[in-house]
Design an enzyme around this catalytic site. Structure first.
Site, mmCIF file in Angstrom:
data_model
loop_
_atom_site.group_PDB
_atom_site.id
_atom_site.type_symbol
_atom_site.label_atom_id
_atom_site.label_comp_id
_atom_site.label_asym_id
_atom_site.label_seq_id
_atom_site.Cartn_x
_atom_site.Cartn_y
_atom_site.Cartn_z
ATOM 1 N N HIS A 1 0.840 -1.193 0.000
ATOM 2 C CA HIS A 1 0.000 0.000 0.000
ATOM 3 C C HIS A 1 0.874 1.241 0.000
ATOM 4 O O HIS A 1 2.102 1.143 0.080
ATOM 5 C CB HIS A 1 -0.986 -0.009 1.178
ATOM 6 C CG HIS A 1 -0.368 0.068 2.541
ATOM 7 N ND1 HIS A 1 0.410 -0.939 3.083
ATOM 8 C CD2 HIS A 1 -0.420 1.048 3.498
ATOM 9 C CE1 HIS A 1 0.790 -0.590 4.298
ATOM 10 N NE2 HIS A 1 0.311 0.603 4.578
ATOM 11 N N HIS B 1 1.405 3.963 1.974
ATOM 12 C CA HIS B 1 1.909 4.743 3.099
ATOM 13 C C HIS B 1 3.438 4.831 3.076
ATOM 14 O O HIS B 1 4.134 3.857 2.756
ATOM 15 C CB HIS B 1 1.428 4.157 4.419
ATOM 16 C CG HIS B 1 -0.036 4.425 4.657
ATOM 17 N ND1 HIS B 1 -0.797 3.686 5.535
ATOM 18 C CD2 HIS B 1 -0.874 5.360 4.130
ATOM 19 C CE1 HIS B 1 -2.042 4.147 5.535
ATOM 20 N NE2 HIS B 1 -2.108 5.162 4.689
ATOM 21 N N ASP C 1 5.789 4.852 5.222
ATOM 22 C CA ASP C 1 6.636 3.948 6.008
ATOM 23 C C ASP C 1 6.711 2.559 5.392
ATOM 24 O O ASP C 1 7.426 1.692 5.902
ATOM 25 C CB ASP C 1 6.155 3.871 7.460
ATOM 26 C CG ASP C 1 4.754 3.311 7.609
ATOM 27 O OD1 ASP C 1 3.897 3.614 6.759
ATOM 28 O OD2 ASP C 1 4.507 2.572 8.586
ATOM 29 N N HIS C 2 6.015 2.350 4.270
ATOM 30 C CA HIS C 2 6.093 1.080 3.550
ATOM 31 C C HIS C 2 6.744 1.214 2.171
ATOM 32 O O HIS C 2 7.137 0.197 1.595
ATOM 33 C CB HIS C 2 4.695 0.454 3.410
ATOM 34 C CG HIS C 2 4.150 -0.051 4.705
ATOM 35 N ND1 HIS C 2 4.074 -1.387 5.022
ATOM 36 C CD2 HIS C 2 3.679 0.610 5.791
ATOM 37 C CE1 HIS C 2 3.574 -1.525 6.240
ATOM 38 N NE2 HIS C 2 3.325 -0.323 6.721
ATOM 39 N N HIS D 1 -7.696 -0.841 5.494
ATOM 40 C CA HIS D 1 -6.666 0.088 5.984
ATOM 41 C C HIS D 1 -6.511 1.225 4.974
ATOM 42 O O HIS D 1 -6.514 2.406 5.327
ATOM 43 C CB HIS D 1 -5.356 -0.662 6.175
ATOM 44 C CG HIS D 1 -4.232 0.162 6.692
ATOM 45 N ND1 HIS D 1 -4.237 0.735 7.943
ATOM 46 C CD2 HIS D 1 -3.047 0.516 6.123
ATOM 47 C CE1 HIS D 1 -3.110 1.407 8.131
ATOM 48 N NE2 HIS D 1 -2.377 1.297 7.035
ATOM 49 N N ASP E 1 -0.355 -3.757 6.436
ATOM 50 C CA ASP E 1 -1.029 -3.262 7.628
ATOM 51 C C ASP E 1 -2.490 -3.697 7.686
ATOM 52 O O ASP E 1 -3.319 -3.030 8.317
ATOM 53 C CB ASP E 1 -0.959 -1.729 7.673
ATOM 54 C CG ASP E 1 0.424 -1.214 8.037
ATOM 55 O OD1 ASP E 1 1.317 -2.037 8.324
ATOM 56 O OD2 ASP E 1 0.609 0.016 8.017
ATOM 57 N N HIS F 1 4.367 -4.356 11.169
ATOM 58 C CA HIS F 1 4.784 -3.656 12.378
ATOM 59 C C HIS F 1 4.929 -4.613 13.556
ATOM 60 O O HIS F 1 4.246 -5.644 13.635
ATOM 61 C CB HIS F 1 3.765 -2.573 12.760
ATOM 62 C CG HIS F 1 3.713 -1.429 11.810
ATOM 63 N ND1 HIS F 1 4.501 -0.305 11.948
ATOM 64 C CD2 HIS F 1 2.962 -1.239 10.697
ATOM 65 C CE1 HIS F 1 4.231 0.535 10.964
ATOM 66 N NE2 HIS F 1 3.306 -0.007 10.181
#
Length: 254
Positions: free
Chosen positions: A53, A55, A57-58, A111, A128, A166
């Site tokens: 996805h 985001h 942080d990915h 998400h 996530d 995570h």
């Protein structure tokens, strides 16, 4: 295939998969440096990046890895992921030549609306959407969508290794105990997590069968979860039960 969680950022995991010949792929590299360090220390050659996805942080390290190694980046069809070289879709089978691997792509809105997961080689690379003992927040999707997505994942073989994005397991477990305080499998899993974290080891991956026994978000039809939901006015419908659990988790502090 060897499956290695690489700690990144505050509490992310980048998933590194490689074969005995040193051919590797990474999933959701939020930064490039942990990947580059692992490749160098293990003598691996990076062949592809898979993204679940959009985001940051990915995907934050994906562009650097793509440019440095000249490799494809597979991602959902989402314009917010500009660094993708290949788009993948629900129901598609992604076949990689190096390392030789095959993954089924499953759309899991909730998400985010465009979130996907990759299933193959005995692992579920779920970003996530599903966490150990928990699930992702619904930033874009609805409870109906998220529950349907989780139910699709719950139908996979029980020995599938859940590789999520995570290290949230301990905190998720503390919430799960407020829902099912008498769940023996959950207590055993939390004891395991406590030991692993005390040794500075990841709590992941976990088997899907363990999650089915412990994770309240996969257990909305179990009697103990229904009992909790009944006390909170949401017992009649699975989606309402899921929404009540997610709302309670959003407000949980412990």
């Amino acid at each position: 295939m060897h499956v290695v969680p690489l700690p990144a950022l505050a509490d992310n995991y980048i998933w590194l998969l490689h074969n005995d010949s040193g051919q590797a792929i990474v999933v959701d590299p939020g930064e490039a440096s942990p990947v580059e360090a692992a490749l160098a220390s293990r003598g691996l050659t990076l062949r592809a990046v898979l993204l679940t996805h959009h985001h940051a942080d990915h995907i934050g390290g994906a562009g650097q890895l793509r440019d440095r190694y000249g490799i494809p980046v597979y991602a959902p069809d989402d314009d917010r992921i500009e660094i993708a070289t290949h788009r993948v879709h629900d129901g598609q089978t992604l076949e990689l030549q190096q390392p030789s691997a095959r993954f089924k792509v499953i759309a899991v809105p909730g998400h985010t609306l465009s979130h996907i997961v990759y299933v193959g080689e005995g692992v579920l690379l779920c970003g996530d959407t599903l966490f150990s003992l928990g699930c992702g927040r619904m930033f874009e999707g609805t409870p109906t969508q998220m529950l349907s997505s989780l139910q699709r994942l719950a139908s996979l073989p029980g020995d599938t290794l859940v590789c999520c994005g995570h290290e949230y397991t301990a905190a998720n477990g503390r919430f799960a105990q407020t829902i099912e305080p008498d769940n023996a499998a959950l207590k055993q899993r939390l004891d395991e997590v406590t030991r692993l974290r005390a040794e500075h080891r990841p709590s992941l991956p976990a088997t899907l069968s363990s999650e089915l026994a412990c994770n309240p978000f996969l257990r909305v039809d179990s009697e103990s979860v229904i009992d909790w939901c009944r006390r909170h006015g949401a017992a009649n419908d699975p989606v309402a039960r899921f929404a009540a659990l997610r709302s309670a988790k959003d407000a949980f502090r412990a």
